[in-house]
Design a protein around this motif. Structure first.
Motif, PDB file in Angstrom:
ATOM      1  N   ARG A 207     -13.430  10.317 -13.707  1.00 22.44           N
ATOM      2  CA  ARG A 207     -12.557   9.904 -12.604  1.00 22.44           C
ATOM      3  C   ARG A 207     -13.135   8.626 -11.982  1.00 22.44           C
ATOM      4  O   ARG A 207     -14.326   8.354 -12.122  1.00 22.44           O
ATOM      5  CB  ARG A 207     -12.432  11.009 -11.561  1.00 22.44           C
TER       6      ARG A 207
ATOM      7  N   ARG B 193      -4.727  -1.796  -8.059  1.00 23.96           N
ATOM      8  CA  ARG B 193      -6.033  -1.181  -7.804  1.00 23.96           C
ATOM      9  C   ARG B 193      -7.140  -1.912  -8.539  1.00 23.96           C
ATOM     10  O   ARG B 193      -6.907  -2.596  -9.526  1.00 23.96           O
ATOM     11  CB  ARG B 193      -6.018   0.282  -8.268  1.00 23.96           C
TER      12      ARG B 193
ATOM     13  N   THR C 281       2.875   2.475  -8.116  1.00 22.41           N
ATOM     14  CA  THR C 281       1.436   2.494  -7.862  1.00 22.41           C
ATOM     15  C   THR C 281       0.976   1.156  -7.298  1.00 22.41           C
ATOM     16  O   THR C 281       1.304   0.085  -7.828  1.00 22.41           O
ATOM     17  CB  THR C 281       0.656   2.815  -9.152  1.00 22.41           C
TER      18      THR C 281
ATOM     19  N   ASP D 216       0.847  -1.199   0.000  1.00 21.33           N
ATOM     20  CA  ASP D 216       0.000   0.000   0.000  1.00 21.33           C
ATOM     21  C   ASP D 216       0.885   1.253   0.000  1.00 21.33           C
ATOM     22  O   ASP D 216       2.073   1.192   0.329  1.00 21.33           O
ATOM     23  CB  ASP D 216      -0.970  -0.006   1.183  1.00 21.33           C
TER      24      ASP D 216
ATOM     25  N   LYS E 196       1.284   3.871   1.856  1.00 16.96           N
ATOM     26  CA  LYS E 196       1.965   4.206   3.107  1.00 16.96           C
ATOM     27  C   LYS E 196       3.188   3.310   3.300  1.00 16.96           C
ATOM     28  O   LYS E 196       4.269   3.764   3.706  1.00 16.96           O
ATOM     29  CB  LYS E 196       0.998   4.044   4.285  1.00 16.96           C
TER      30      LYS E 196
ATOM     31  N   THR F 200     -13.359   5.948  -8.527  1.00 16.03           N
ATOM     32  CA  THR F 200     -13.138   5.641  -7.110  1.00 16.03           C
ATOM     33  C   THR F 200     -12.505   4.262  -7.077  1.00 16.03           C
ATOM     34  O   THR F 200     -13.046   3.309  -7.653  1.00 16.03           O
ATOM     35  CB  THR F 200     -14.469   5.640  -6.334  1.00 16.03           C
TER      36      THR F 200
ATOM     37  N   GLY G 145       0.565  11.207  -6.084  1.00 16.95           N
ATOM     38  CA  GLY G 145      -0.840  10.849  -6.281  1.00 16.95           C
ATOM     39  C   GLY G 145      -1.261   9.832  -5.257  1.00 16.95           C
ATOM     40  O   GLY G 145      -1.901   8.817  -5.582  1.00 16.95           O
ATOM     41  N   ILE G 146      -0.880  10.094  -4.039  1.00 17.43           N
ATOM     42  CA  ILE G 146      -1.048   9.076  -2.995  1.00 17.43           C
ATOM     43  C   ILE G 146      -2.519   8.717  -2.770  1.00 17.43           C
ATOM     44  O   ILE G 146      -2.850   7.591  -2.408  1.00 17.43           O
ATOM     45  CB  ILE G 146      -0.363   9.534  -1.678  1.00 17.43           C
ATOM     46  N   ASP G 147      -3.428   9.673  -3.031  1.00 21.03           N
ATOM     47  CA  ASP G 147      -4.863   9.369  -2.894  1.00 21.03           C
ATOM     48  C   ASP G 147      -5.317   8.338  -3.923  1.00 21.03           C
ATOM     49  O   ASP G 147      -6.340   7.676  -3.749  1.00 21.03           O
ATOM     50  CB  ASP G 147      -5.696  10.647  -3.056  1.00 21.03           C
ATOM     51  N   HIS G 148      -4.564   8.243  -5.007  1.00 18.74           N
ATOM     52  CA  HIS G 148      -4.894   7.269  -6.055  1.00 18.74           C
ATOM     53  C   HIS G 148      -3.920   6.102  -6.046  1.00 18.74           C
ATOM     54  O   HIS G 148      -3.894   5.292  -6.972  1.00 18.74           O
ATOM     55  CB  HIS G 148      -4.881   7.942  -7.424  1.00 18.74           C
TER      56      HIS G 148
END
Length: 402
Positions: A105, A96, A93, A56, A58, A107, A75-78
């Motif tokens: 976009r 996902r 990345t 992940d 983090k 989610t 782009g840590i939110d993605h």
């Protein structure tokens, strides 16, 4: 038979081995993905490197920090973290899956399933992974075969992939121009045509960026013809039609003949109607920068029979080259005079004219303009000749006042 990623210079960049070790390559936690694998298989240069991982974001940040590698949460939110090794950015990345999408976009949620990550990508040739240690290619959807066959097709259902991100319509034609054989996959082309109106929901900046990327491909004509015939651009840039394609075709030939190199903005200018005002309206609609809009307008103004250097002095070297290349009647032989040439400054000022006896006032600016006009017409002669021109011009103005 299992495909292997060929060896190449980019795989030996300083710091890459340390990055892979920090991310757990030896435990199978990371793989190269996307363009680097695709271009690597084709033997093309690789500039941008993407790495996919089950870790992940983090955890990625923590591992890089522990290894002393600069980490930027771009782009840590993605799920994307950028590692910087010796000034070279590498995007990392987390795998996902899409939870929901609205065409602009998505989610997303993280997953540990490589196939699930691959399934959310756009084209089969972009969903290729390579183990950085064994170099073995993971190919869930036949991307290697498509690459060999110069075939560009969506992963799974083309309509569904486009519904997830409408920009994939434009991306399809760019990838077709770059990697295809100019024959579209029937299902992919039909899906793009059916969904063309959905491009109106996208930001104009994204459309412009993708269109200019297509025009930067060496051979964009066949893909553009398919787009025009299929009504793809009609909702967003209706000004581009068959006549524009003919002008672009002529420009591409002239770019090659002159050795000037290609310019996406110049090619866009050729595609548009030969009207500076119309070009500016398109530039405004596509949210191009003021500098880019000015270049489009200048390229389409049309010269006034000046020499290339006189034209370049008036509008700049870049603008002169654009106009010459776009005008099929302009001689390419003369373009050599602009190579490594910087327009000079008029080596005399209004003060020098006043020192010669010209009365201060509006005549000074008019006289200076005449001196410059003669200087340009004579091919920018030296200061001695400029002094003669100045003497003659001052005398002319003085006589007129008597």
């Amino acid at each position: 038979m299992t495909s292997l990623l060929p060896d190449a210079d980019w795989r030996h960049r300083p710091g890459l081995d340390a990055l892979l070790k920090a991310l757990g390559a030896e435990q199978g936690l990371v793989r190269f993905v996307g363009g680097a694998v695709r271009d690597g298989l084709l033997g093309l240069p690789v500039n941008d490197l993407d790495i996919a991982t089950v870790i992940d974001p983090k955890g990625v940040m923590e591992r890089l920090k522990l290894a002393g590698i600069k980490a930027v949460p771009t782009g840590i939110d993605h799920g994307t973290v950028t590692a910087v090794i010796h000034g070279w950015p590498v995007e990392i990345t987390t795998l996902r899956r899409d939870v929901s999408t609205d065409g602009r976009r998505a989610t997303i949620a993280y997953t540990g399933d490589w196939r699930e990550d691959a399934a959310r990508r756009d084209f089969t040739i972009n969903a290729l992974y390579a183990d950085p240690l064994t170099h073995e290619i993971t190919d869930f959807f036949g991307g290697v075969a498509d690459l060999k066959a110069h075939r560009v097709r969506f992963i799974g259902d083309a309509d569904a992939r486009i519904a997830e991100d409408h920009l994939r319509i434009l991306r399809y034609f760019r990838f077709l121009a770059r990697f295809g054989d100019d024959r579209p996959d029937a299902a992919s082309y039909a899906a793009c045509r059916a969904a063309a109106n959905s491009l109106m929901a996208l930001s104009r900046e994204r459309i412009a960026d993708e269109l200019l990327k297509l025009l930067a491909v060496p051979r964009p004509l066949a893909a553009l013809r398919l787009m025009i015939d299929g009504g793809i651009l009609l909702p967003v840039v209706p000004e581009i039609d068959g006549s524009g394609l003919a002008r672009l075709s002529a420009l591409i030939e002239r770019e090659a003949a002159s050795g000037a190199g290609l310019s996406a903005l110049r090619r866009l200018a050729a595609l548009l109607p030969p009207d500076p005002r119309a070009a500016d309206q398109v530039g405004a609609r596509l949210k191009l920068s003021n500098k880019a809009r000015k270049r489009l307008m200048t390229a389409l103004e049309g010269g006034g029979g000046e020499t290339p250097r006189a034209l370049a002095f008036r509008i700049g070297v870049e603008g002169a080259i654009d106009q010459i290349l776009i005008d099929p009647a302009a001689s390419l032989d003369s373009m050599g005079t602009l190579t490594d040439w910087t327009p000079p400054r008029l080596p005399i000022s209004g003060g020098a004219l006043i020192a010669r006896g010209l009365q201060p006032g509006p005549d000074v600016a008019r006289a200076l303009a005449q001196v410059q006009e003669i200087w340009v017409a004579e091919g920018f002669p030296d200061e001695a000749r400029v002094a003669e021109i100045a003497d003659q011009t001052v005398s002319k103005f003085q006589r007129a006042r008597q």
